[in-house]
Design a protein around this motif. Sequence first.
Motif, mmCIF file in Angstrom:
data_model
loop_
_atom_site.group_PDB
_atom_site.id
_atom_site.type_symbol
_atom_site.label_atom_id
_atom_site.label_comp_id
_atom_site.label_asym_id
_atom_site.label_seq_id
_atom_site.Cartn_x
_atom_site.Cartn_y
_atom_site.Cartn_z
ATOM 1 N N VAL A 175 36.187 37.886 23.123
ATOM 2 C CA VAL A 175 36.400 37.580 24.569
ATOM 3 C C VAL A 175 35.608 36.618 25.023
ATOM 4 C CG1 VAL A 175 36.426 38.641 27.093
ATOM 5 C CG2 VAL A 175 37.233 40.010 25.008
ATOM 6 N N ALA A 176 36.076 35.394 25.797
ATOM 7 C CA ALA A 176 35.167 34.356 26.214
ATOM 8 C C ALA A 176 35.709 34.397 27.788
ATOM 9 C CB ALA A 176 35.502 33.030 25.533
ATOM 10 N N PRO A 180 31.008 36.295 35.246
ATOM 11 C CA PRO A 180 30.181 37.313 34.998
ATOM 12 C C PRO A 180 30.744 38.732 35.154
ATOM 13 C CG PRO A 180 28.891 35.667 36.014
ATOM 14 C CD PRO A 180 30.228 35.332 36.182
ATOM 15 N N ASP A 181 31.349 38.860 36.129
ATOM 16 C CA ASP A 181 32.039 40.288 36.631
ATOM 17 C C ASP A 181 33.217 40.683 35.576
ATOM 18 O OD1 ASP A 181 31.906 42.565 38.573
ATOM 19 O OD2 ASP A 181 34.082 42.153 38.365
ATOM 20 N N TYR A 182 34.004 39.731 35.135
ATOM 21 C CA TYR A 182 34.964 39.841 34.008
ATOM 22 C C TYR A 182 34.171 40.440 32.892
ATOM 23 C CZ TYR A 182 39.177 39.503 31.843
ATOM 24 O OH TYR A 182 40.664 40.052 31.248
ATOM 25 N N MET A 183 33.243 39.674 32.488
ATOM 26 C CA MET A 183 32.378 40.349 31.251
ATOM 27 C C MET A 183 31.666 41.776 31.543
ATOM 28 S SD MET A 183 31.621 39.784 28.024
ATOM 29 C CE MET A 183 32.002 37.850 27.865
ATOM 30 N N ARG A 184 31.384 41.854 32.784
ATOM 31 C CA ARG A 184 30.786 43.176 33.119
ATOM 32 C C ARG A 184 31.950 44.246 32.674
ATOM 33 N NH1 ARG A 184 32.219 46.639 36.167
ATOM 34 N NH2 ARG A 184 33.640 44.903 37.159
ATOM 35 N N GLN A 185 33.129 43.783 32.980
ATOM 36 C CA GLN A 185 34.422 44.900 33.242
ATOM 37 C C GLN A 185 34.755 45.146 31.403
ATOM 38 O OE1 GLN A 185 37.318 44.139 35.613
ATOM 39 N NE2 GLN A 185 38.759 46.042 34.774
ATOM 40 N N ALA A 186 34.643 43.961 30.873
ATOM 41 C CA ALA A 186 34.955 43.870 29.553
ATOM 42 C C ALA A 186 33.961 44.858 28.621
ATOM 43 C CB ALA A 186 35.090 42.401 28.867
ATOM 44 N N LEU A 187 32.774 44.837 28.915
ATOM 45 C CA LEU A 187 31.535 45.473 28.186
ATOM 46 C C LEU A 187 31.743 46.946 28.701
ATOM 47 C CD1 LEU A 187 28.605 43.136 28.529
ATOM 48 C CD2 LEU A 187 30.039 43.366 26.616
ATOM 49 N N GLU A 188 32.297 47.170 29.586
ATOM 50 C CA GLU A 188 32.334 48.593 30.156
ATOM 51 C C GLU A 188 33.671 49.333 29.348
ATOM 52 O OE1 GLU A 188 32.491 49.087 34.466
ATOM 53 O OE2 GLU A 188 30.230 48.382 34.531
ATOM 54 N N GLU A 189 34.620 48.703 29.663
ATOM 55 C CA GLU A 189 36.061 49.150 29.314
ATOM 56 C C GLU A 189 36.512 49.011 27.799
ATOM 57 O OE1 GLU A 189 37.737 50.698 31.304
ATOM 58 O OE2 GLU A 189 36.560 50.663 33.069
ATOM 59 N N VAL A 190 36.103 47.842 27.129
ATOM 60 C CA VAL A 190 36.543 47.711 25.973
ATOM 61 C C VAL A 190 36.048 48.741 24.895
ATOM 62 C CG1 VAL A 190 36.810 46.195 23.717
ATOM 63 C CG2 VAL A 190 36.923 45.173 26.190
ATOM 64 N N PRO A 191 34.696 49.111 24.905
ATOM 65 C CA PRO A 191 34.386 50.226 24.095
ATOM 66 C C PRO A 191 34.990 51.647 24.382
ATOM 67 C CG PRO A 191 32.321 48.957 24.836
ATOM 68 C CD PRO A 191 33.743 48.566 25.704
ATOM 69 N N HIS A 225 30.295 32.998 28.590
ATOM 70 C CA HIS A 225 29.734 34.187 27.747
ATOM 71 C C HIS A 225 30.792 34.472 26.707
ATOM 72 C CE1 HIS A 225 26.262 34.357 30.192
ATOM 73 N NE2 HIS A 225 25.627 35.362 29.226
ATOM 74 N N TYR A 226 30.319 34.973 25.693
ATOM 75 C CA TYR A 226 31.391 35.269 24.563
ATOM 76 C C TYR A 226 30.785 36.722 23.904
ATOM 77 C CZ TYR A 226 31.377 30.256 24.907
ATOM 78 O OH TYR A 226 31.432 28.987 25.215
ATOM 79 N N ALA A 227 31.826 37.577 24.074
ATOM 80 C CA ALA A 227 31.740 38.973 23.093
ATOM 81 C C ALA A 227 32.505 39.173 22.118
ATOM 82 C CB ALA A 227 31.777 40.045 24.484
#
Length: 231
Positions: A175-176, A180-191, A225-227
Amino acid sequence: MTEFDPAPTHRNFYGRRHGKTLRQSQKGYLSEDLGSLRPRGITVEENPDRSPIDPAAIFGDARLVWLEVGFGGGEHMVAMAARYPGIGIIGCEPFINGVAMLLGKIRAAGVSNLSVHPGDARDLMDVLPDASISKAFLNYPDPWPKARHHRRRFVTPEHLIPLHRIMAPGAEFRVATDIPDYMRQALEEVPKAGFTLVHEGPEPWDDWHSTRYEQKALREGRVPHYATFRR
């Protein structure tokens, strides 16, 4: 939930399908090239019972298959295809102007290991078999910045649960984003959907190819940011 549930008879789609008027060359790409690159059996008209398709039939062999969700103008997708010619890459993009841009880049680069679904990624995920995707990319997705629209983002269960199903064990989901809020949601929801976070930060992957949307973000002072997640 069954392994291959039929697609909903009606599925909400948010976002643009058409932009500014296409150039004649882009119209030519769509009329001349898209038909041979489009995977069959994705639409309800072609596949009314939503039977699983065979990814090997798309590329003619049993190579590894990657998926890019929302390829934008196609810069990253074409670069990855050129770098990894033995991999088959399916790209999904409902914005027809982006599809036309990608087709032009495919012609210019001469790559032949791409398949293009000019529509919603959910329709493709409906019919891909379990564990059929070895890597997936979500690069600079539509941020849907308003809080009431966050449910439209890709990093929601509606998208992530079927993505988890189609990805092979150990497969990587990248995910790129510059939001910041999109990455926040990704870090919460993807796991929550069954993925494990491997890395997150401001440094891209070694084989990362920047996109027009990243370049726009950098010009406007936003920090990418990259995850990396693993299935």
